[in-house]
Scaffold this motif. Structure first.
Motif, PDB file in Angstrom:
ATOM      1  N   THR A 148       0.856  -1.184   0.000  1.00  0.00           N
ATOM      2  CA  THR A 148       0.000   0.000   0.000  1.00  0.00           C
ATOM      3  C   THR A 148       0.892   1.234   0.000  1.00  0.00           C
ATOM      4  OG1 THR A 148      -1.813   1.161   1.128  1.00  0.00           O
ATOM      5  CG2 THR A 148      -0.165   0.131   2.523  1.00  0.00           C
ATOM      6  N   GLY A 149       0.335   2.354  -0.453  1.00  0.00           N
ATOM      7  CA  GLY A 149       1.084   3.603  -0.503  1.00  0.00           C
ATOM      8  C   GLY A 149       0.166   4.740  -0.915  1.00  0.00           C
ATOM      9  N   TYR A 150       0.759   5.871  -1.221  1.00  0.00           N
ATOM     10  CA  TYR A 150      -0.022   7.056  -1.578  1.00  0.00           C
ATOM     11  C   TYR A 150      -0.484   7.011  -3.034  1.00  0.00           C
ATOM     12  CZ  TYR A 150       1.140   9.424   2.781  1.00  0.00           C
ATOM     13  OH  TYR A 150       1.248   9.772   4.099  1.00  0.00           O
ATOM     14  N   VAL A 151      -1.586   7.705  -3.302  1.00  0.00           N
ATOM     15  CA  VAL A 151      -2.046   7.911  -4.673  1.00  0.00           C
ATOM     16  C   VAL A 151      -1.082   8.906  -5.327  1.00  0.00           C
ATOM     17  CG1 VAL A 151      -3.958   8.660  -6.139  1.00  0.00           C
ATOM     18  CG2 VAL A 151      -4.426   7.525  -3.940  1.00  0.00           C
ATOM     19  N   GLY A 152      -0.437   8.481  -6.401  1.00  0.00           N
ATOM     20  CA  GLY A 152       0.666   9.249  -6.966  1.00  0.00           C
ATOM     21  C   GLY A 152       0.353  10.693  -7.278  1.00  0.00           C
ATOM     22  N   ASP A 153      -0.758  10.959  -7.956  1.00  0.00           N
ATOM     23  CA  ASP A 153      -1.052  12.341  -8.352  1.00  0.00           C
ATOM     24  C   ASP A 153      -1.696  13.150  -7.231  1.00  0.00           C
ATOM     25  OD1 ASP A 153      -3.550  11.215  -8.285  1.00  0.00           O
ATOM     26  OD2 ASP A 153      -4.099  11.732 -10.344  1.00  0.00           O
ATOM     27  N   GLN A 154      -1.848  12.546  -6.046  1.00  0.00           N
ATOM     28  CA  GLN A 154      -2.416  13.250  -4.898  1.00  0.00           C
ATOM     29  C   GLN A 154      -1.378  13.483  -3.796  1.00  0.00           C
ATOM     30  OE1 GLN A 154      -5.736  14.377  -4.652  1.00  0.00           O
ATOM     31  NE2 GLN A 154      -5.694  13.868  -6.828  1.00  0.00           N
ATOM     32  N   ILE A 155      -0.124  13.150  -4.062  1.00  0.00           N
ATOM     33  CA  ILE A 155       0.920  13.369  -3.063  1.00  0.00           C
ATOM     34  C   ILE A 155       1.169  14.863  -2.926  1.00  0.00           C
ATOM     35  CG2 ILE A 155       3.379  13.049  -2.559  1.00  0.00           C
ATOM     36  CD1 ILE A 155       3.191  10.283  -3.768  1.00  0.00           C
ATOM     37  N   TYR A 156       1.010  15.392  -1.716  1.00  0.00           N
ATOM     38  CA  TYR A 156       1.053  16.835  -1.503  1.00  0.00           C
ATOM     39  C   TYR A 156       2.421  17.360  -1.084  1.00  0.00           C
ATOM     40  CZ  TYR A 156       0.508  15.433   3.408  1.00  0.00           C
ATOM     41  OH  TYR A 156       0.668  14.851   4.639  1.00  0.00           O
ATOM     42  N   ALA A 157       3.400  16.462  -0.884  1.00  0.00           N
ATOM     43  CA  ALA A 157       4.744  16.900  -0.507  1.00  0.00           C
ATOM     44  C   ALA A 157       5.749  15.893  -1.053  1.00  0.00           C
ATOM     45  CB  ALA A 157       4.872  17.012   1.015  1.00  0.00           C
ATOM     46  N   PRO A 158       6.848  16.358  -1.636  1.00  0.00           N
ATOM     47  CA  PRO A 158       7.832  15.422  -2.200  1.00  0.00           C
ATOM     48  C   PRO A 158       8.432  14.489  -1.156  1.00  0.00           C
ATOM     49  CG  PRO A 158       8.699  17.681  -2.130  1.00  0.00           C
ATOM     50  CD  PRO A 158       7.237  17.770  -1.819  1.00  0.00           C
ATOM     51  N   GLU A 159       8.403  14.895   0.113  1.00  0.00           N
ATOM     52  CA  GLU A 159       8.957  14.036   1.174  1.00  0.00           C
ATOM     53  C   GLU A 159       8.190  12.731   1.327  1.00  0.00           C
ATOM     54  OE1 GLU A 159      10.353  18.062   1.582  1.00  0.00           O
ATOM     55  OE2 GLU A 159       8.297  17.293   1.504  1.00  0.00           O
ATOM     56  N   LEU A 160       6.989  12.650   0.750  1.00  0.00           N
ATOM     57  CA  LEU A 160       6.191  11.426   0.852  1.00  0.00           C
ATOM     58  C   LEU A 160       6.505  10.425  -0.255  1.00  0.00           C
ATOM     59  CD1 LEU A 160       2.722  12.940   1.828  1.00  0.00           C
ATOM     60  CD2 LEU A 160       4.484  12.017   3.327  1.00  0.00           C
ATOM     61  N   ARG A 161       7.360  10.802  -1.188  1.00  0.00           N
ATOM     62  CA  ARG A 161       7.704   9.882  -2.286  1.00  0.00           C
ATOM     63  C   ARG A 161       8.893   9.008  -1.867  1.00  0.00           C
ATOM     64  NH1 ARG A 161       4.936  11.316  -6.791  1.00  0.00           N
ATOM     65  NH2 ARG A 161       4.077  13.435  -6.841  1.00  0.00           N
ATOM     66  N   TYR A 162       8.672   8.215  -0.808  1.00  0.00           N
ATOM     67  CA  TYR A 162       9.791   7.458  -0.266  1.00  0.00           C
ATOM     68  C   TYR A 162       9.932   6.065  -0.869  1.00  0.00           C
ATOM     69  CZ  TYR A 162       5.712   6.965   2.801  1.00  0.00           C
ATOM     70  OH  TYR A 162       4.438   6.845   3.284  1.00  0.00           O
ATOM     71  N   LEU A 163       8.933   5.545  -1.575  1.00  0.00           N
ATOM     72  CA  LEU A 163       9.083   4.220  -2.177  1.00  0.00           C
ATOM     73  C   LEU A 163      10.228   4.205  -3.194  1.00  0.00           C
ATOM     74  CD1 LEU A 163       5.475   2.801  -2.719  1.00  0.00           C
ATOM     75  CD2 LEU A 163       7.159   2.218  -0.964  1.00  0.00           C
ATOM     76  N   ALA A 164      10.410   5.320  -3.899  1.00  0.00           N
ATOM     77  CA  ALA A 164      11.483   5.397  -4.888  1.00  0.00           C
ATOM     78  C   ALA A 164      12.855   5.319  -4.229  1.00  0.00           C
ATOM     79  CB  ALA A 164      11.367   6.689  -5.692  1.00  0.00           C
ATOM     80  N   GLU A 165      12.935   5.695  -2.945  1.00  0.00           N
ATOM     81  CA  GLU A 165      14.209   5.582  -2.232  1.00  0.00           C
ATOM     82  C   GLU A 165      14.575   4.121  -1.977  1.00  0.00           C
ATOM     83  OE1 GLU A 165      14.462   7.946   1.274  1.00  0.00           O
ATOM     84  OE2 GLU A 165      13.453   9.659   0.355  1.00  0.00           O
ATOM     85  N   ILE A 166      13.565   3.265  -1.946  1.00  0.00           N
ATOM     86  CA  ILE A 166      13.807   1.834  -1.735  1.00  0.00           C
ATOM     87  C   ILE A 166      14.126   1.159  -3.067  1.00  0.00           C
ATOM     88  CG2 ILE A 166      12.816  -0.324  -0.884  1.00  0.00           C
ATOM     89  CD1 ILE A 166      10.979   1.409   0.882  1.00  0.00           C
TER      90      ILE A 166
END
Length: 318
Positions: free
Chosen positions: A188-206
């Motif tokens: 599970t994770g955030y809806v991509g086009d509804q992410i309101y802050a870049p700090e929430l895009r942490y799956l790409a860090e994995i």
């Protein structure tokens, strides 16, 4: 206009009833009412709405209260005294991320409101932030320090995020020994086009190839989906560690770090109710240090400490 009229206005704003304000001022309620009308006429403003619960401040009244409280605070500083908790009044709008607002601030807020019963708190805990730059909010707990705007910012705390799942999920899922194995798991994770802050895009860090199969704009909804045993996912440790049945996985290889920042419009710093809230929140975070960093299982119980007036380490955006 003189200070006596403003003193009467301040008493009514705090007491919210003419009778209580009159008793505090040792004046007749009729006199208090007359002086208020005189002040409104002088300023050409309507300062109060008459409601069943008493005299409630209008927007113009709230702005005047901010100014008068600042005057009072400066006068009390000169005199070497400070107002007690009963003396502070007004509305305080606080914006925070959904997880921090619901899991950290809300359970502890009674410690502040019991000390300052005349301060009305509007806690906006949602997927997104109101803007302190546009004066939509008095205090914001944000995921990054603002780079511009008439704002004062101070780091509140760092925090960790980790991978969580239930034992039931792990028993039915493929082996999970390294981050690359997540490509074979339901996440599970955030809806991509509804992410309101870049700090929430942490799956790409994995792993940039990771894509959640079940998505939500709500971190609390994601946590409940993980607890349901059908998916795994990334959660702040102050949420994941506190939920019975969840296990933190791959602790040595998935350890994502983020920060929360306290942000206030520059012209609001120095208002007693603002500074007392900031000081309270900073003090509340101190015993939560291990929980925020994912080194303890459950957040500490809400505290009942004496509140400082300000926060350390302020820095301004320009």
């Amino acid at each position: 206009m003189n200070w006596d009229d403003l003193r009467i206005f301040l008493a009514v704003a705090r007491a919210q009833r003419l009778s209580r304000a009159a008793a505090t001022l040792e004046m007749d309620a009729t006199t208090v009412s007359r002086r208020l009308r005189k002040l409104e006429t002088t300023l050409a403003l309507r300062l109060f709405e008459h409601a069943p619960t008493g005299h409630m401040l209008t927007e113009d009244g709230q702005r005047l209260l901010d100014q008068v409280e600042r005057m009072e605070a400066e006068a009390l500083d000169i005199a070497g005294t400070q107002p007690n908790g009963m003396g502070l009044a007004g509305t305080l709008r606080v914006s925070a991320s959904e997880g921090f607002g619901t899991r950290i601030i809300a359970p502890r807020l009674q410690g502040f409101t019991s000390r300052f019963p005349n301060i009305q708190i509007d806690l906006i805990a949602s997927s997104g932030f109101l803007s302190p730059s546009r004066r939509e909010v008095d205090v914001a707990v944000m995921l990054a320090r603002p780079r511009a705007g008439p704002l004062v910012a101070s780091k509140l705390t760092d925090y960790a995020l980790g991978l969580y799942a239930t034992r039931a999920y792990l028993a039915a899922a493929p082996p999970l020994r390294q981050p690359a194995d997540l490509l074979g798991h339901r996440m599970t994770g955030y809806v991509g086009d509804q992410i309101y802050a870049p700090e929430l895009r942490y799956l790409a860090e994995i792993d940039r190839r990771l894509a959640p199969q079940v998505r939500s704009t709500s971190i609390n909804a994601q946590a409940e989906m993980i607890a349901g045993g059908h998916v795994c996912g990334i959660l702040p440790c102050f949420i994941g560690d506190a939920m019975p049945g969840l296990e933190r996985l791959l602790r040595d290889t998935i350890d994502i770090q983020r920060s929360f920042w306290l942000v206030v419009p520059r012209d609001l710093r120095g208002l007693p109710r603002i500074d007392r809230f900031l000081g309270w929140l900073v003090e509340e975070m101190q015993p939560l240090r291990h929980a925020m960093h994912g080194t303890s299982q459950t957040p500490a119980a809400p505290s009942r400490r004496v509140l400082p007036r300000s926060i350390p380490g302020d820095s301004e955006s320009t």
